[in-house]
Scaffold this active site. Structure first.
Site, PDB file in Angstrom:
ATOM      1  N   ARG A 111       0.824  -1.201   0.000  1.00  0.00           N
ATOM      2  CA  ARG A 111       0.000   0.000   0.000  1.00  0.00           C
ATOM      3  C   ARG A 111       0.856   1.248   0.000  1.00  0.00           C
ATOM      4  O   ARG A 111       0.536   2.242  -0.617  1.00  0.00           O
ATOM      5  CB  ARG A 111      -0.912  -0.032   1.235  1.00  0.00           C
ATOM      6  CG  ARG A 111      -1.677   1.249   1.472  1.00  0.00           C
ATOM      7  CD  ARG A 111      -2.740   1.054   2.541  1.00  0.00           C
ATOM      8  NE  ARG A 111      -3.681   0.014   2.163  1.00  0.00           N
ATOM      9  CZ  ARG A 111      -4.232  -0.859   2.999  1.00  0.00           C
ATOM     10  NH1 ARG A 111      -3.911  -0.842   4.283  1.00  0.00           N
ATOM     11  NH2 ARG A 111      -5.076  -1.772   2.571  1.00  0.00           N
ATOM     12  N   TYR A 112       1.949   1.197   0.768  1.00  0.00           N
ATOM     13  CA  TYR A 112       2.828   2.352   0.926  1.00  0.00           C
ATOM     14  C   TYR A 112       4.037   2.171   0.017  1.00  0.00           C
ATOM     15  O   TYR A 112       4.400   1.053  -0.329  1.00  0.00           O
ATOM     16  CB  TYR A 112       3.279   2.458   2.380  1.00  0.00           C
ATOM     17  CG  TYR A 112       2.147   2.669   3.357  1.00  0.00           C
ATOM     18  CD1 TYR A 112       1.503   3.899   3.441  1.00  0.00           C
ATOM     19  CD2 TYR A 112       1.720   1.645   4.200  1.00  0.00           C
ATOM     20  CE1 TYR A 112       0.467   4.101   4.345  1.00  0.00           C
ATOM     21  CE2 TYR A 112       0.688   1.842   5.106  1.00  0.00           C
ATOM     22  CZ  TYR A 112       0.062   3.076   5.179  1.00  0.00           C
ATOM     23  OH  TYR A 112      -0.957   3.272   6.073  1.00  0.00           O
ATOM     24  N   ARG A 115       7.241  -0.005   1.854  1.00  0.00           N
ATOM     25  CA  ARG A 115       7.098  -1.159   2.743  1.00  0.00           C
ATOM     26  C   ARG A 115       5.906  -2.035   2.348  1.00  0.00           C
ATOM     27  O   ARG A 115       4.932  -1.550   1.780  1.00  0.00           O
ATOM     28  CB  ARG A 115       6.960  -0.715   4.195  1.00  0.00           C
ATOM     29  CG  ARG A 115       5.873   0.310   4.474  1.00  0.00           C
ATOM     30  CD  ARG A 115       6.343   1.210   5.627  1.00  0.00           C
ATOM     31  NE  ARG A 115       5.300   2.057   6.180  1.00  0.00           N
ATOM     32  CZ  ARG A 115       4.935   3.214   5.655  1.00  0.00           C
ATOM     33  NH1 ARG A 115       5.476   3.624   4.528  1.00  0.00           N
ATOM     34  NH2 ARG A 115       4.007   3.940   6.228  1.00  0.00           N
ATOM     35  N   CYS A 124      -3.351 -18.325  14.411  1.00  0.00           N
ATOM     36  CA  CYS A 124      -2.944 -17.529  15.564  1.00  0.00           C
ATOM     37  C   CYS A 124      -3.050 -18.415  16.795  1.00  0.00           C
ATOM     38  O   CYS A 124      -3.752 -19.424  16.788  1.00  0.00           O
ATOM     39  CB  CYS A 124      -3.871 -16.340  15.752  1.00  0.00           C
ATOM     40  SG  CYS A 124      -3.967 -15.281  14.308  1.00  0.00           S
ATOM     41  N   CYS A 128      -8.908 -13.683  18.212  1.00  0.00           N
ATOM     42  CA  CYS A 128      -9.492 -12.537  18.901  1.00  0.00           C
ATOM     43  C   CYS A 128     -10.840 -12.254  18.269  1.00  0.00           C
ATOM     44  O   CYS A 128     -10.969 -12.223  17.045  1.00  0.00           O
ATOM     45  CB  CYS A 128      -8.577 -11.325  18.759  1.00  0.00           C
ATOM     46  SG  CYS A 128      -6.868 -11.737  19.153  1.00  0.00           S
ATOM     47  N   CYS A 131     -11.113  -9.441  15.537  1.00  0.00           N
ATOM     48  CA  CYS A 131     -10.043  -9.387  14.528  1.00  0.00           C
ATOM     49  C   CYS A 131     -10.499  -8.818  13.175  1.00  0.00           C
ATOM     50  O   CYS A 131     -11.541  -9.196  12.651  1.00  0.00           O
ATOM     51  CB  CYS A 131      -9.481 -10.786  14.313  1.00  0.00           C
ATOM     52  SG  CYS A 131      -8.159 -10.794  13.092  1.00  0.00           S
ATOM     53  N   ARG A 133      -9.145  -9.472  10.445  1.00  0.00           N
ATOM     54  CA  ARG A 133      -9.048 -10.516   9.419  1.00  0.00           C
ATOM     55  C   ARG A 133      -9.888 -11.728   9.803  1.00  0.00           C
ATOM     56  O   ARG A 133      -9.542 -12.861   9.463  1.00  0.00           O
ATOM     57  CB  ARG A 133      -7.590 -10.898   9.211  1.00  0.00           C
ATOM     58  CG  ARG A 133      -6.785  -9.697   8.756  1.00  0.00           C
ATOM     59  CD  ARG A 133      -5.357 -10.022   8.373  1.00  0.00           C
ATOM     60  NE  ARG A 133      -4.663  -8.781   8.078  1.00  0.00           N
ATOM     61  CZ  ARG A 133      -3.503  -8.404   8.612  1.00  0.00           C
ATOM     62  NH1 ARG A 133      -2.880  -9.212   9.451  1.00  0.00           N
ATOM     63  NH2 ARG A 133      -2.965  -7.247   8.309  1.00  0.00           N
ATOM     64  N   ASP A 295     -11.735  -1.287  13.540  1.00  0.00           N
ATOM     65  CA  ASP A 295     -12.142  -1.322  12.128  1.00  0.00           C
ATOM     66  C   ASP A 295     -13.612  -1.710  11.974  1.00  0.00           C
ATOM     67  O   ASP A 295     -14.197  -2.334  12.858  1.00  0.00           O
ATOM     68  CB  ASP A 295     -11.275  -2.334  11.357  1.00  0.00           C
ATOM     69  CG  ASP A 295      -9.824  -1.886  11.254  1.00  0.00           C
ATOM     70  OD1 ASP A 295      -9.582  -0.661  11.203  1.00  0.00           O
ATOM     71  OD2 ASP A 295      -8.931  -2.760  11.238  1.00  0.00           O
ATOM     72  N   ASP A 332      -7.383   3.281  10.663  1.00  0.00           N
ATOM     73  CA  ASP A 332      -6.972   2.621   9.428  1.00  0.00           C
ATOM     74  C   ASP A 332      -8.176   2.794   8.496  1.00  0.00           C
ATOM     75  O   ASP A 332      -9.210   2.156   8.692  1.00  0.00           O
ATOM     76  CB  ASP A 332      -6.640   1.147   9.690  1.00  0.00           C
ATOM     77  CG  ASP A 332      -5.519   0.657   8.800  1.00  0.00           C
ATOM     78  OD1 ASP A 332      -5.303   1.256   7.719  1.00  0.00           O
ATOM     79  OD2 ASP A 332      -4.857  -0.335   9.164  1.00  0.00           O
ATOM     80  N   LYS A 339      -3.241   4.240   7.391  1.00  0.00           N
ATOM     81  CA  LYS A 339      -3.414   4.743   8.758  1.00  0.00           C
ATOM     82  C   LYS A 339      -3.376   6.268   8.765  1.00  0.00           C
ATOM     83  O   LYS A 339      -2.438   6.868   8.273  1.00  0.00           O
ATOM     84  CB  LYS A 339      -2.305   4.194   9.642  1.00  0.00           C
ATOM     85  CG  LYS A 339      -2.342   2.686   9.747  1.00  0.00           C
ATOM     86  CD  LYS A 339      -1.158   2.163  10.529  1.00  0.00           C
ATOM     87  CE  LYS A 339      -1.094   0.655  10.484  1.00  0.00           C
ATOM     88  NZ  LYS A 339      -0.646   0.147   9.173  1.00  0.00           N
TER      89      LYS A 339
END
Ligand SMILES: *Cc1c(COP(=O)(O)O)cnc(C)c1O
Ligand code: SF4
Length: 374
Positions: A111-112, A115, A124, A128, A131, A133, A295, A332, A339
């Site tokens: 995206r950037y 990076r 995981c 969570c 989450c 995702r 989010d 975000d 962000k």
């Protein structure tokens, strides 16, 4: 072809070993146990978990002090998840079909300019409930293959503008050390030749499964410096002798450890809890990096607070306690905007003669401008 098969076989072997390592340290709670301990309807739990998997290390469960507290809410499935009709499955537009750049391999989000996010694992230590995702974590059919990883590594190699590779997931530290090292080594051999190249690892494991952080892991990681870790604590009760040991072991291996917190309703959405968390993190040598506004994820809207709450919390920190304990508060942006930082109104006005500022106590101060032709 032959080579590929060999690699797959190797990966399989590693997976078996990894399972053994995990079992040595770790037990995950079953639906039966969770329904008994907290007096929850087993069929309802099963229904929720068939949509969004449950995984809770017994260590993490032991941090619950009472039903409904900030630790409980992060790990115990809630009916609100499956009756949530709002939000998007991929609000940050991380999937390739949503990305602006074309021909980016499926495991990367580029995206950037300098990076990339490299998702090397789809599992995981804990799932969570909030989450971002949740559309895919824990789905074993979406685990990355070595072939996909190789494509991502090739892309990094072919894009010299990339100098910062963020290993993400799921949780990258779910991979067995050997496979993890293979990936880090490959990325490091490319990145270390670039100006100011770094590798970052985003992992919740120091918080939810700190037993995974071993000397052996740290000895491996420190061969590939500069390595940075961002971990993910959301509640002061997650700061324990075990998580302290894990974070300190990483820091002692020369790895700066930062923290990303998600602002969550009923978990940490008040100034006292957040301040306690931020100061607790500094005490275990972890530097707060970001607080995220939650989010707009389908199945997690019951965790969202209003944005004013985040600004109020930010104001309660800045100036009132160590600047080191004050992370950036960001949204975000939905749709892949990246962000974006939010600040309370500290700048009242700017003109050619002066800037009018408000300090943390609400008092007004002026800063004289330098003349343009000085
Ligand atoms: C968060 C994120 C990064 C890293 O952002 P920093 O502000 O540099 O920490 C990079 N790529 C993507 C896609 C991200 O979501
Ligand atoms: S550890 Fe991170 S990626 Fe995994 S379920 Fe939790 S928030 Fe999602």
């Amino acid at each position: 072809m032959e080579c590929n098969r060999l690699q797959l076989a190797e990966k399989k072997k590693e997976e078996v070993k990894c399972k053994a390592v995990q079992e040595k340290f770790q037990r995950f709670m079953t639906i039966d146990e969770v329904s008994k301990i907290f007096d929850l309807d087993k069929d309802e739990l099963k229904k929720i978990c068939s949509n969004y998997p449950m995984r809770i290390p017994d260590y993490y469960l032991s941090l619950i002090k009472e039903k409904g507290d900030g630790v409980y809410k992060q790990c115990i499935p809630s009916s609100a998840e499956i009756y949530d009709l709002c939000g998007e499955e991929d609000p940050l537009h991380e999937e390739p079909e949503h990305q602006k750049r074309k021909n980016v391999p499926s495991l990367l989000t580029h995206r950037y300019p300098d990076r990339v996010l490299f998702r090397i694992s789809n599992s995981c230590a804990m799932y969570c409930r909030f989450c971002t995702r949740k559309r895919k974590v824990g789905d074993i059919t979406k685990n990355p293959t070595w072939e996909e990883m190789a494509k991502a590594i090739l892309y990094i190699k072919q894009h010299p503008e990339i100098r910062d590779v963020i290993l993400s997931g799921g949780d990258p530290l779910m991979l067995p050390n050997k496979l993890l090292e293979k990936i880090i080594k490959a990325v490091h051999s490319i990145i270390s030749k670039r100006e100011n190249g770094i590798i970052r690892i985003g992992t919740r494991i120091p918080c939810v499964f700190p037993q995974r952080i071993t000397e052996e892991l740290c000895d491996m990681l420190k061969k590939y410096h500069p390595i940075y870790i961002n971990t993910h604590f959301n509640h002061p009760n997650e700061i324990t002798p075990e998580s302290k040991r894990a974070c300190e072991l990483l820091v002692n291996a020369g790895i700066p450890v930062g923290n990303q917190t998600v602002l969550l309703k009923g978990v940490n959405d008040n100034p006292e809890t957040m301040k306690k968390l931020m100061l607790g993190l500094l005490s275990i040598r972890v530097r707060p990096y970001y607080i995220y506004q939650c989010d707009t994820v389908k199945g997690a809207n019951h965790f969202r607070t209003r944005v004013e709450k985040g600004l109020e919390i930010y104001k309660s920190l800045r100036g009132h306690t160590s600047g080191l304990a004050v992370p950036q508060f960001v949204i975000d942006a939905p749709g892949g905007g990246g962000k974006i930082p939010l600040l309370p109104e500290y700048v009242q006005s700017i003109d050619k003669d002066k800037v009018v500022l408000k300090n943390y106590e609400g008092n007004t101060h002026e800063y004289p401008q330098i003349k343009e032709d000085y």
